[in-house]
Enzyme design. Structure first.
Site, PDB file in Angstrom:
ATOM      1  N   ASP A 154      77.483  71.975  60.484  1.00  0.00           N
ATOM      2  CA  ASP A 154      76.439  72.585  59.652  1.00  0.00           C
ATOM      3  C   ASP A 154      75.584  73.445  60.571  1.00  0.00           C
ATOM      4  OD1 ASP A 154      74.333  73.259  57.974  1.00  0.00           O
ATOM      5  OD2 ASP A 154      74.263  71.293  57.012  1.00  0.00           O
ATOM      6  N   ARG A 156      73.287  75.660  59.560  1.00  0.00           N
ATOM      7  CA  ARG A 156      72.097  76.178  58.894  1.00  0.00           C
ATOM      8  C   ARG A 156      70.839  75.844  59.686  1.00  0.00           C
ATOM      9  NH1 ARG A 156      73.045  73.694  53.037  1.00  0.00           N
ATOM     10  NH2 ARG A 156      73.725  71.987  54.404  1.00  0.00           N
TER      11      ARG A 156
END
Length: 225
Positions: A154, A156
């Site tokens: 991930d 982000r």
């Protein structure tokens, strides 16, 4: 249940530049099921990642922000990562489209913000997200597929989300999300999370494995029967 720490590249919170509102426009919204509302859509200068993220002020968001110094209830906020396949085309491989629809109605009712973040595919982009889908079809789960592409599970980063919230005076929020990492990053960068409010579970035959892996691998708050 095994929970893995996500390896993220985050800037120092103290070095985040102050974002400034550049444009605010009113946009009427209508969803395919007929639900309609109105959003104050804000764009910004000086976002740390240089991307064109949006803040949608929904319901009586100004009143929510105005009462923060007085100890009132914080605005309800959902940081929603862009998902072209789910948000636009209604893909059932994820739950993004239904979460977006749910969030707009719930935030409108309570007053707050939807942050539409240009972070497709957990930050790896649209093409590589589709590459990851192909790997999932070959047997990998959603996180293993990202790793097989040489990317993080991930990638982000919610620094720009913090900038946008602080630019409109929301230094304290109620977070509409099942993802504990969103709360951790927002608080790390200076936005207090008074409460974590889970979204509904938008389960389908096509996304059951995807949701189960999110629950078991990264401790998403999902009650999957």
């Amino acid at each position: 249940m095994t929970t893995h720490c996500l390896q993220l590249r985050r800037p120092d919170a103290a070095r985040l530049p102050r974002a400034e509102v550049r444009t605010q426009v009113v946009i009427p919204l209508r969803f395919p099921d007929g639900y309609a509302t109105t959003a104050d859509v804000l764009t910004f200068h000086h976002l740390v990642d240089g991307k064109e993220h949006l803040l949608l002020g929904l319901g009586d968001w100004r009143a929510r922000v105005a009462q923060l110094p007085l100890g009132g209830d914080a605005p309800l906020v959902r940081p929603h990562s862009e998902c072209l396949t789910g948000d636009v085309f209604g893909s059932e491989r994820c739950d993004c489209g239904p979460q977006l629809r749910e969030a707009v109605e719930r935030i409108t009712a309570e007053g707050g913000f939807l942050l539409y973040l240009r972070q497709e595919g957990r930050g790896i982009g649209l093409y590589e997200k589709l590459d990851a889908y192909a790997l999932q079809d070959a047997g990998l789960d959603t996180y293993a597929a990202n790793r097989a592409l040489g990317r993080g599970e991930d990638e982000r980063d919610y620094s720009a989300a913090v900038q946008m919230l602080l630019a409109v005076g929301a230094d304290r929020i109620r977070l509409l999300s099942n993802n504990p990492d969103k709360a951790a990053q927002l608080e790390e960068h200076g936005v207090a999370v008074d409460e974590r409010v889970p979204t509904g579970v938008h389960l389908s035959a096509a996304n059951r494995r995807y949701l189960t892996v999110k629950r078991d691998h990264t401790a998403h708050t999902l009650d999957i029967a």
